[in-house]
Design a protein around this motif. Structure first.
Motif, PDB file in Angstrom:
ATOM      1  N   ILE A   1      63.007  34.383  -6.714  1.00  0.00           N
ATOM      2  CA  ILE A   1      63.648  35.156  -7.343  1.00  0.00           C
ATOM      3  C   ILE A   1      62.741  35.866  -8.386  1.00  0.00           C
ATOM      4  O   ILE A   1      61.919  35.097  -9.036  1.00  0.00           O
ATOM      5  N   HIS A   2      62.667  37.362  -8.286  1.00  0.00           N
ATOM      6  CA  HIS A   2      61.607  38.054  -9.232  1.00  0.00           C
ATOM      7  C   HIS A   2      62.556  38.842 -10.143  1.00  0.00           C
ATOM      8  O   HIS A   2      63.546  39.665  -9.862  1.00  0.00           O
ATOM      9  N   ARG A   3      62.283  38.324 -11.524  1.00  0.00           N
ATOM     10  CA  ARG A   3      63.131  38.913 -12.628  1.00  0.00           C
ATOM     11  C   ARG A   3      62.100  39.153 -13.706  1.00  0.00           C
ATOM     12  O   ARG A   3      61.338  38.348 -14.022  1.00  0.00           O
ATOM     13  N   HIS A   4      62.159  40.300 -14.409  1.00  0.00           N
ATOM     14  CA  HIS A   4      61.449  40.682 -15.472  1.00  0.00           C
ATOM     15  C   HIS A   4      60.107  40.532 -15.352  1.00  0.00           C
ATOM     16  O   HIS A   4      59.240  40.317 -16.542  1.00  0.00           O
TER      17      HIS A   4
ATOM     18  N   THR B   1      58.421  35.411 -11.499  1.00  0.00           N
ATOM     19  CA  THR B   1      58.664  34.823 -10.364  1.00  0.00           C
ATOM     20  C   THR B   1      59.445  33.465 -10.778  1.00  0.00           C
ATOM     21  O   THR B   1      58.761  32.468 -11.242  1.00  0.00           O
ATOM     22  N   PHE B   2      60.678  33.165 -10.306  1.00  0.00           N
ATOM     23  CA  PHE B   2      61.313  32.007 -10.393  1.00  0.00           C
ATOM     24  C   PHE B   2      61.398  31.390  -8.827  1.00  0.00           C
ATOM     25  O   PHE B   2      62.305  32.084  -8.193  1.00  0.00           O
TER      26      PHE B   2
ATOM     27  N   TYR C   1      63.580  25.013 -11.966  1.00  0.00           N
ATOM     28  CA  TYR C   1      62.639  26.006 -11.082  1.00  0.00           C
ATOM     29  C   TYR C   1      61.357  25.926 -11.675  1.00  0.00           C
ATOM     30  O   TYR C   1      60.809  25.181 -12.633  1.00  0.00           O
TER      31      TYR C   1
ATOM     32  N   GLN D   1      65.677  37.393 -25.808  1.00  0.00           N
ATOM     33  CA  GLN D   1      67.083  37.508 -25.314  1.00  0.00           C
ATOM     34  C   GLN D   1      67.867  36.288 -25.691  1.00  0.00           C
ATOM     35  O   GLN D   1      67.076  35.202 -25.968  1.00  0.00           O
TER      36      GLN D   1
ATOM     37  N   HIS E   1      71.356  33.826 -24.371  1.00  0.00           N
ATOM     38  CA  HIS E   1      72.211  33.806 -23.167  1.00  0.00           C
ATOM     39  C   HIS E   1      72.737  32.378 -23.444  1.00  0.00           C
ATOM     40  O   HIS E   1      72.216  31.411 -24.010  1.00  0.00           O
TER      41      HIS E   1
END
Length: 192
Positions: free
Chosen positions: A86-89, A92-93, A106, A122, A124
């Motif tokens: 998964i590619h975010r920000h 890669t996760f 992960y 951030q 959450h």
């Protein structure tokens, strides 16, 4: 219905009863969690009612087990976890666990950037534990700015403003355990 299917279905009730008793859950508690009446649960466990997906899916969710475990399905196929990054920000996760709910594992890769990026903390819900495998991780956590070398770990509530990045512009590789409900990592000390 074939004899083999009948045998599999007949074994579901005792398996469900054993699982409920092993976890010390009453029929009333299970009924409240699943929305299935106590009488239906009792008949299902005693074999008076045939299991179906409408009943088994909420039970699998309540017990946090795969549906295959409830029906005693034989293990088939490839036991390896097939990684789908998964590619975010810009990171890669790679999911290392595939169990629904609970703590998720992960492998995280932060690419080399030449120069460290400016932190953008951030928040959450959840709780996170991380372990640095390679590189130097910069962890900004609230008003603290930490550098973690390989072999160091950190644990924090993700409601705190936080940011992960490279400390020196080079790639960083780490393991992350993340729980939505604030689950924490518990390490048992060795007894000698």
């Amino acid at each position: 219905m074939s004899e083999q299917i009948k045998d599999v279905l007949d074994a579901v009730g005792p398996r469900l009863r054993a699982l409920r008793r092993q976890r010390a859950i009453t029929l009333a508690d299970l009924s409240a969690t699943t929305g299935i009446s106590e009488s239906t649960l009792s008949r299902l466990e005693s074999g008076g009612r045939r299991p179906n997906l409408e009943l088994l899916l909420p039970l699998a969710h309540a017990y946090d087990v795969p549906l295959d475990d409830l029906v005693g399905a034989p293990r088939t196929g490839d036991p390896r976890v097939h990684l789908h990054p998964i590619h975010r920000h810009g990171m890669t996760f790679i999911p290392l666990s595939r169990r629904p709910g609970g703590v998720q594992a992960y492998k995280m890769l932060i690419p080399s950037r030449g120069e460290p990026a400016e932190p953008t903390p951030q928040t959450h819900s959840g709780h996170e534990w991380l372990y640095v495998l390679n590189g130097r991780l910069r962890l900004v956590l609230g008003d603290r700015d930490l550098t973690l070398p390989p072999g160091e770990a950190a644990e924090f509530d993700t409601a705190q403003p936080h940011w992960l990045g490279t400390a020196d512009g080079k790639a960083v590789e780490l393991l992350i355990l993340f729980g939505l409900q604030g689950e924490r990592v518990h390490v048992q000390p060795r007894t000698t």
